[in-house]
Design a protein around this motif. Structure first.
Motif, PDB file in Angstrom:
ATOM      1  N   TRP A  53      -3.547  17.539  21.552  1.00 54.90           N
ATOM      2  CA  TRP A  53      -2.887  16.537  22.400  1.00 54.90           C
ATOM      3  C   TRP A  53      -3.652  15.220  22.418  1.00 54.90           C
ATOM      4  O   TRP A  53      -3.222  14.252  23.042  1.00 54.90           O
ATOM      5  CB  TRP A  53      -2.751  17.069  23.829  1.00 54.90           C
ATOM      6  CG  TRP A  53      -4.032  17.680  24.338  1.00 54.90           C
ATOM      7  CD1 TRP A  53      -4.349  18.998  24.372  1.00 54.90           C
ATOM      8  CD2 TRP A  53      -5.188  16.990  24.816  1.00 54.90           C
ATOM      9  NE1 TRP A  53      -5.625  19.173  24.847  1.00 54.90           N
ATOM     10  CE2 TRP A  53      -6.159  17.957  25.130  1.00 54.90           C
ATOM     11  CE3 TRP A  53      -5.488  15.646  25.024  1.00 54.90           C
ATOM     12  CZ2 TRP A  53      -7.403  17.619  25.630  1.00 54.90           C
ATOM     13  CZ3 TRP A  53      -6.742  15.310  25.520  1.00 54.90           C
ATOM     14  CH2 TRP A  53      -7.677  16.297  25.812  1.00 54.90           C
ATOM     15  N   THR A  83     -10.327  22.416  20.828  1.00 56.93           N
ATOM     16  CA  THR A  83     -10.621  22.841  22.208  1.00 56.93           C
ATOM     17  C   THR A  83      -9.322  23.214  22.934  1.00 56.93           C
ATOM     18  O   THR A  83      -9.296  23.291  24.152  1.00 56.93           O
ATOM     19  CB  THR A  83     -11.349  21.712  22.972  1.00 56.93           C
ATOM     20  OG1 THR A  83     -10.499  20.563  22.989  1.00 56.93           O
ATOM     21  CG2 THR A  83     -12.666  21.364  22.321  1.00 56.93           C
ATOM     22  N   LYS A 108     -12.209  26.824  20.280  1.00 59.33           N
ATOM     23  CA  LYS A 108     -13.241  27.093  21.291  1.00 59.33           C
ATOM     24  C   LYS A 108     -12.889  28.373  22.042  1.00 59.33           C
ATOM     25  O   LYS A 108     -11.791  28.480  22.593  1.00 59.33           O
ATOM     26  CB  LYS A 108     -13.325  25.919  22.262  1.00 59.33           C
ATOM     27  CG  LYS A 108     -14.363  26.067  23.355  1.00 59.33           C
ATOM     28  CD  LYS A 108     -14.500  24.784  24.170  1.00 59.33           C
ATOM     29  CE  LYS A 108     -13.358  24.571  25.126  1.00 59.33           C
ATOM     30  NZ  LYS A 108     -13.413  25.402  26.344  1.00 59.33           N
ATOM     31  N   LYS A 111     -15.632  29.038  27.987  1.00 53.85           N
ATOM     32  CA  LYS A 111     -15.520  27.874  28.868  1.00 53.85           C
ATOM     33  C   LYS A 111     -16.481  26.764  28.451  1.00 53.85           C
ATOM     34  O   LYS A 111     -17.422  26.993  27.685  1.00 53.85           O
ATOM     35  CB  LYS A 111     -15.755  28.301  30.313  1.00 53.85           C
ATOM     36  CG  LYS A 111     -14.579  29.137  30.811  1.00 53.85           C
ATOM     37  CD  LYS A 111     -14.694  29.473  32.264  1.00 53.85           C
ATOM     38  CE  LYS A 111     -13.406  30.157  32.710  1.00 53.85           C
ATOM     39  NZ  LYS A 111     -13.470  30.562  34.113  1.00 53.85           N
ATOM     40  N   ASP A 112     -16.217  25.581  28.985  1.00 56.44           N
ATOM     41  CA  ASP A 112     -16.916  24.385  28.500  1.00 56.44           C
ATOM     42  C   ASP A 112     -18.440  24.477  28.611  1.00 56.44           C
ATOM     43  O   ASP A 112     -19.156  24.169  27.654  1.00 56.44           O
ATOM     44  CB  ASP A 112     -16.445  23.148  29.279  1.00 56.44           C
ATOM     45  CG  ASP A 112     -14.990  22.829  29.023  1.00 56.44           C
ATOM     46  OD1 ASP A 112     -14.381  23.480  28.145  1.00 56.44           O
ATOM     47  OD2 ASP A 112     -14.438  21.931  29.695  1.00 56.44           O
ATOM     48  N   THR A 113     -18.938  24.817  29.791  1.00 61.49           N
ATOM     49  CA  THR A 113     -20.395  24.780  29.996  1.00 61.49           C
ATOM     50  C   THR A 113     -21.135  25.713  29.030  1.00 61.49           C
ATOM     51  O   THR A 113     -22.038  25.254  28.320  1.00 61.49           O
ATOM     52  CB  THR A 113     -20.756  25.080  31.468  1.00 61.49           C
ATOM     53  OG1 THR A 113     -20.194  24.044  32.278  1.00 61.49           O
ATOM     54  CG2 THR A 113     -22.264  25.116  31.691  1.00 61.49           C
ATOM     55  N   ILE A 116     -20.754  24.270  25.335  1.00 61.24           N
ATOM     56  CA  ILE A 116     -21.549  23.070  25.016  1.00 61.24           C
ATOM     57  C   ILE A 116     -23.037  23.416  25.002  1.00 61.24           C
ATOM     58  O   ILE A 116     -23.778  22.987  24.117  1.00 61.24           O
ATOM     59  CB  ILE A 116     -21.233  21.935  26.019  1.00 61.24           C
ATOM     60  CG1 ILE A 116     -19.766  21.507  25.858  1.00 61.24           C
ATOM     61  CG2 ILE A 116     -22.160  20.750  25.814  1.00 61.24           C
ATOM     62  CD1 ILE A 116     -19.262  20.529  26.905  1.00 61.24           C
ATOM     63  N   TRP A 123     -23.978  17.372  23.193  1.00 62.39           N
ATOM     64  CA  TRP A 123     -22.631  16.796  23.186  1.00 62.39           C
ATOM     65  C   TRP A 123     -22.198  16.571  24.636  1.00 62.39           C
ATOM     66  O   TRP A 123     -22.287  17.481  25.452  1.00 62.39           O
ATOM     67  CB  TRP A 123     -21.675  17.760  22.459  1.00 62.39           C
ATOM     68  CG  TRP A 123     -20.234  17.387  22.523  1.00 62.39           C
ATOM     69  CD1 TRP A 123     -19.700  16.131  22.447  1.00 62.39           C
ATOM     70  CD2 TRP A 123     -19.125  18.272  22.691  1.00 62.39           C
ATOM     71  NE1 TRP A 123     -18.324  16.193  22.536  1.00 62.39           N
ATOM     72  CE2 TRP A 123     -17.955  17.493  22.679  1.00 62.39           C
ATOM     73  CE3 TRP A 123     -19.000  19.651  22.830  1.00 62.39           C
ATOM     74  CZ2 TRP A 123     -16.673  18.047  22.819  1.00 62.39           C
ATOM     75  CZ3 TRP A 123     -17.738  20.205  22.958  1.00 62.39           C
ATOM     76  CH2 TRP A 123     -16.592  19.406  22.946  1.00 62.39           C
ATOM     77  N   SER A 124     -21.742  15.370  24.926  1.00 63.80           N
ATOM     78  CA  SER A 124     -21.381  15.045  26.311  1.00 63.80           C
ATOM     79  C   SER A 124     -20.042  15.642  26.723  1.00 63.80           C
ATOM     80  O   SER A 124     -19.680  15.603  27.891  1.00 63.80           O
ATOM     81  CB  SER A 124     -21.314  13.528  26.479  1.00 63.80           C
ATOM     82  OG  SER A 124     -20.190  13.018  25.783  1.00 63.80           O
ATOM     83  N   GLY A 125     -19.278  16.167  25.767  1.00 62.47           N
ATOM     84  CA  GLY A 125     -17.956  16.714  26.074  1.00 62.47           C
ATOM     85  C   GLY A 125     -16.827  15.765  25.727  1.00 62.47           C
ATOM     86  O   GLY A 125     -15.657  16.078  25.935  1.00 62.47           O
ATOM     87  N   VAL A 126     -17.171  14.611  25.193  1.00 65.17           N
ATOM     88  CA  VAL A 126     -16.159  13.616  24.824  1.00 65.17           C
ATOM     89  C   VAL A 126     -15.338  14.117  23.636  1.00 65.17           C
ATOM     90  O   VAL A 126     -15.874  14.663  22.684  1.00 65.17           O
ATOM     91  CB  VAL A 126     -16.861  12.283  24.449  1.00 65.17           C
ATOM     92  CG1 VAL A 126     -15.942  11.385  23.649  1.00 65.17           C
ATOM     93  CG2 VAL A 126     -17.338  11.563  25.692  1.00 65.17           C
ATOM     94  N   LEU A 127     -14.032  13.870  23.726  1.00 63.53           N
ATOM     95  CA  LEU A 127     -13.146  14.112  22.587  1.00 63.53           C
ATOM     96  C   LEU A 127     -12.593  12.788  22.084  1.00 63.53           C
ATOM     97  O   LEU A 127     -12.186  11.970  22.907  1.00 63.53           O
ATOM     98  CB  LEU A 127     -11.963  14.996  22.980  1.00 63.53           C
ATOM     99  CG  LEU A 127     -12.238  16.467  23.246  1.00 63.53           C
ATOM    100  CD1 LEU A 127     -10.937  17.178  23.586  1.00 63.53           C
ATOM    101  CD2 LEU A 127     -12.912  17.150  22.086  1.00 63.53           C
ATOM    102  N   PRO A 128     -12.550  12.539  20.794  1.00 64.51           N
ATOM    103  CA  PRO A 128     -13.118  13.368  19.751  1.00 64.51           C
ATOM    104  C   PRO A 128     -14.622  13.130  19.620  1.00 64.51           C
ATOM    105  O   PRO A 128     -15.121  12.075  20.018  1.00 64.51           O
ATOM    106  CB  PRO A 128     -12.404  12.868  18.496  1.00 64.51           C
ATOM    107  CG  PRO A 128     -12.133  11.414  18.764  1.00 64.51           C
ATOM    108  CD  PRO A 128     -11.884  11.325  20.238  1.00 64.51           C
TER     109      PRO A 128
END
Lengths: 165, 198
Positions: A53, A83, A108, A111-113, A116, A123-128
């Motif tokens: 998306w 993700t 993925k 979960k995120d934490t 990462i 990685w700060s979690g930014v997409l892309p």
């Protein structure tokens, strides 16, 4: 005509099941991805973190794929890590096919934490985001946000020139 | 040779600067800087300061992660403000890059979703840079002294609210209000990149 219709009606459950079938995608945990990159020592690895998306992700992808294919003969590998949640996996499958990518496709799987932290790439979690690893498995460059083919190739050439196989 | 090392050091700092962000315990930056609120008035973070602390949310209109978390965040901020914590949402996205993040769209969004907190424009993305904020949504929680005590996500599942297991922000606020040390002070989440002004 009637016969075709009859066959179609008999087969509709098959078509329905095929339409509903989830694509066979590889779920990956952050730690597993890190381990895979470590196993790939000797190759230069591009990891792109994206989502179906995410418009900027889709915009940059053809350039990333083209750059990776250009340098594949010199040992460059591309991993696309989506993700997306399960309801979008069909889009992930369709898009990767459109880009002509047949391997190195992951989703993925946690979960995120933990993902990462497990990946351990700061990685700060930014997409892309695009991560570049050298032949020793060391993270050399983090492109947060959209990366152009030119910028990616400059870094790829720099890494490839350092240590030829 | 010395010159060479200087150049390498500067290059090294540049390469790794993208990972920089405000660290736990560090003081809130640019607290007095005035920012345009959706009510047409200028407002600083200092003006929403709560007696128990302050919650700063880097947000925007267009990001699917912001949208996914929005209902939970609005509900939570209502509760948080009742506990004496100030709340402010900051949009640092350049509307030239993302039209949906323009000022008029911000006003509409806040009205539609019932924001009970100011939603301000960070023109030039100056606060985002000072905080080291990279994405939306991104949470920074400060104690009454203005020190960062929590940085990260709202909870552990943006896209599937029913599967949330850890309510990070709610727990951090509870600890802060109770005067306890925050157990999980730094969490991670995926979000949309802040499209900073160039």
């Amino acid at each position: 005509m009637k016969r075709s219709l009859a066959i179609g009606l008999r087969l509709w459950p098959v078509f329905f099941l095929l339409a509903c079938a989830k694509p066979d995608l590889d779920l990956v945990r952050g730690m597993e991805l890190k381990q895979q990159i470590e196993r790939d020592r000797g190759s230069v690895v591009i990891v792109n973190l994206w989502a179906s998306w995410c418009k900027p992700c889709l915009g940059e992808m053809p350039e990333i794929v083209a750059a990776s294919q250009k340098y594949a003969p010199w040992g460059v590998k591309l991993y696309l890590v989506s993700t997306d949640i399960e309801s979008n996996w069909r889009d992930v499958d369709r898009l990767t096919q459109e880009w002509g990518v047949n391997e190195g496709i992951f989703v993925k799987g946690e979960k995120d934490t933990p993902f990462i932290d497990g990946l351990g790439a700061d990685w700060s979690g930014v997409l892309p985001t695009t991560l570049l690893y050298d032949r020793g498995g060391k993270l050399r460059k983090v492109f947060e946000g959209v990366v152009t083919r030119r910028d990616l190739e400059i870094e790829l050439v720099r890494i490839l020139e350092e240590a030829k196989p | 040779m010395k010159q060479g090392w200087k150049v390498l050091t500067v290059l090294g700092l540049f390469v790794f600067s993208s990972a920089w962000a405000l660290k736990l315990g560090e003081p809130i930056p640019m607290k007095e800087t005035k920012l345009l609120n959706i009510d047409g008035k200028e407002l600083s973070v200092a003006e929403v300061w709560g007696e128990k602390g302050t919650l700063v949310v880097f947000s925007c209109n267009h990001c699917p992660y912001v949208k996914a978390w929005e209902e939970r965040l609005v509900k939570l901020t209502d509760e948080v403000q009742k506990k004496g914590i100030g709340v402010i949402a900051i949009n640092a996205n350049d509307p030239k890059q993302v039209k949906e993040d323009g000022y008029e769209a911000m006003k509409k969004r806040a009205a539609q979703k019932g924001y009970s907190f100011p939603y301000v424009v960070d023109k030039g993305s100056k606060l985002a840079r000072a905080y080291g904020a990279k994405k939306t949504p991104e949470i920074f929680l400060f104690n009454p002294k203005g020190q960062l005590v929590y940085h990260g996500a709202i909870d552990d599942n943006a896209l599937a609210p029913k599967k949330v297991e850890k309510r990070y922000l709610r727990d951090a606020v509870a600890d802060l209000v109770a005067g306890k040390e925050i157990k999980m002070a730094k969490t991670r989440s995926i979000g949309c990149s802040i499209k900073k002004y160039k």
